[in-house]
Design an enzyme around this catalytic site. Sequence first.
Site: not given
Length: 749
Positions: A536, A617
């Site tokens: 928030d 990877e």
Amino acid sequence: MAIFFNENKKIFTMSTNHSSYQMQVNPLGILLHVYYGSKICEQDEMGYLISYRDRGFSGNPYDALTDRTLSLDLLPQEYPTYGVGDYRVPTMELVHADGSYAADFRYESYCIKKGKYQVDGMPALYAAEDEAETLIITLKEYASDVRLLLYYSVFEENDVITRAAKIVNDGESAIVLNRVLSACLDFQYEDFDLIHFHGRHCMERQMERVNLMHGIHRLSSARGASSHHHNPFFILCDKDATEHYGKCYGISLVYSGNFTAEIEVDQVNQTRAVIGIGDYQFHYNVKPKESFMMPEVVMSYSENGLQSLSHQYHKIYRHHLCRGKYQLTRRPILINNWEATYFDFNEEKLLHIAEQASELGIEMLVMDDGWFGKRDSDYSGLGDWIVNTKKLKGGLKPFVEKVNALGLKFGIWFEPEMVNEDSDLYRVHPEWVLQCPNRKPGRSRYQLVLDMGRKEVIDYLFDAICSILDSANIEYVKWDMNRSMSDVYSNILDKESQGQAYHRYMLGLYDLLERIVQRYPNLLLEGCSGGGGRFDPGMLYYSPQIWCSDDTDAIERLKIQYGTSFCYPISTVGAHVSAVPNHQTGRVVPYHTRGVVASAAGGFGYELDLSKVTEEERRLTKIQVENAKKYFDLVNNGTYYRLTNPFQNQTYTAWEFVSEDQSEALVSAVITKVYANGATLIVKPEGLQKDALYQIDGKEQVYSGAALMNGGICIPLPNVLDPNGAEMQSVNSGKEYGAVQYHIVKCSK
Ligand code: GLA
């Protein structure tokens, strides 16, 4: 001038570049809300829109005398209250010393000044003197000495207006506030959809769009945090509004605790929206000469659909809410050990991960939960912020030195607001937890909540955190909070004041965070609450990035990051590449795709054991890390476009970043479902210059911006691709969940 007052007619008009907001004081002194929408002229008087009718069961203020058409139950108002004849959702329920429930505020005075107001003890937007203008309107309660100050700041360039309010008790006896919300928006004639963001742990901010109905739609949190379950942000928009079309209003609360938002459609189809501090267990005595300030609301309006509304929020939060060294600058690419080791780590293991990370260009090791006290599981240790020397044998300083010697910065995890019963802190200070008398408090993840409203708790935590931060070269803190609150009773408050406990907790937390950011201006804080349970604007004031979700599955993240993007800038999102099968869903997604999804974030990193990844990877990690550095400015400070809606498009999800000067763009798309012999997929970039010429990295052809935006780019079909091909790399699992990225650059040919 952004704020204009017509003295004769008592009309306040606030204007941004593309919006206006108007209020008018009526002859009885009632502050009416007469307009919010596309820009009007400052001389316009929008009060003509109000229709005055005598409607049954909608009564009249006594001083309206014989006028039966003037009713608080129907008028659009700026700060409607409970008890005096408005039966819709109120902003305030006030009880006077004599027990009467009545709040009838009338206009008294105003002032206009340069710059931005502040909100006592709470986070709020900030601005230089010439970046915002402020209006303060003072209302006085009709029959008492209670005043209500309404604060507005206008950010003209940003199409944003903020609001806050303060109750001041100038009377001789205490008043009680049972509900006191920060803002109300009344609309007389609009027919809106509501867009809101609900969710759960590991699945935050799921976008939902609903038709408003007669009655009340409530979004709220009573969990002590803004929560995974609802976000303190919603949008009211035209029923036919899209990303590019239609009127949209955003309403965002700068607060990280309980909140209440209610949207009501009334008897004559008027819409009222209110938002503010949560009203469950809220009960606030305001003594004589004291005041109570409500948190800030950030409102924005766009007449051009959701995309520009989001752009307005992204800009204002990036430039006028986030602060500190990392507000706009690149943050270190990190490796976090949580999903790699959970609690089971020691110095050797972490150093091994750090060595691998350093070889791949990663810039910081974050040591997550488990480094302190007796913390081998989540049953014990919280509260004891002392290094566990069984895990880190020589202590923190030499360990951090070894990490630094590998060329990595070092970051650390805290969950300051919590305590386990099995901890030295709890054994010494059991009275510091929130707990009702004569009851055992509910546990969650086996932890209890400290009463952050107690000064000695804040002081203890400040000292404990500082002594760790001062003991070694720590450049990042992940600030976690891992449970919903219950049994919220503070034993330093008397029984009349228990209704303040939740809010005092928030004020204590904000105070602690402010002390930390002031003392360590170069520290990077990442907010977290079981992922995005406290994502928030309140937290963004202290931490410019927040761990977006504990769900690291790249496919689920598409929806989570999509929902988050409506209000919050991409620079504030924390996202990591994690191992497969994914720990939350078991899904296997190619490494390349995991990188593409995680790189749509300001806080990009890894969360897996790098010693277990394949050579391929490792190769991809190096490329991803290089790209994150190369595209930092584009991703963090560029303009973000949602190109598809993952809740509607089941086939692929696409998004784009465009540099401010439109010279460069990065388009990403992830295939979410593959079909045999499927249709060709097209992704259409946005935000380019129509007439300019562009090239896509790796391709010969030159396109005009118009060609790319109107024609689009064909995404290669997954089932005809070489999984390791240049366009779509699909390493682990063949064809499914492939991803493409197109870097589009302006050229002169
Ligand atoms: C929360 C966080 C995780 C991790 C754990 C540690 O769930 O969201 O990232 O830090 O706590 O306990």
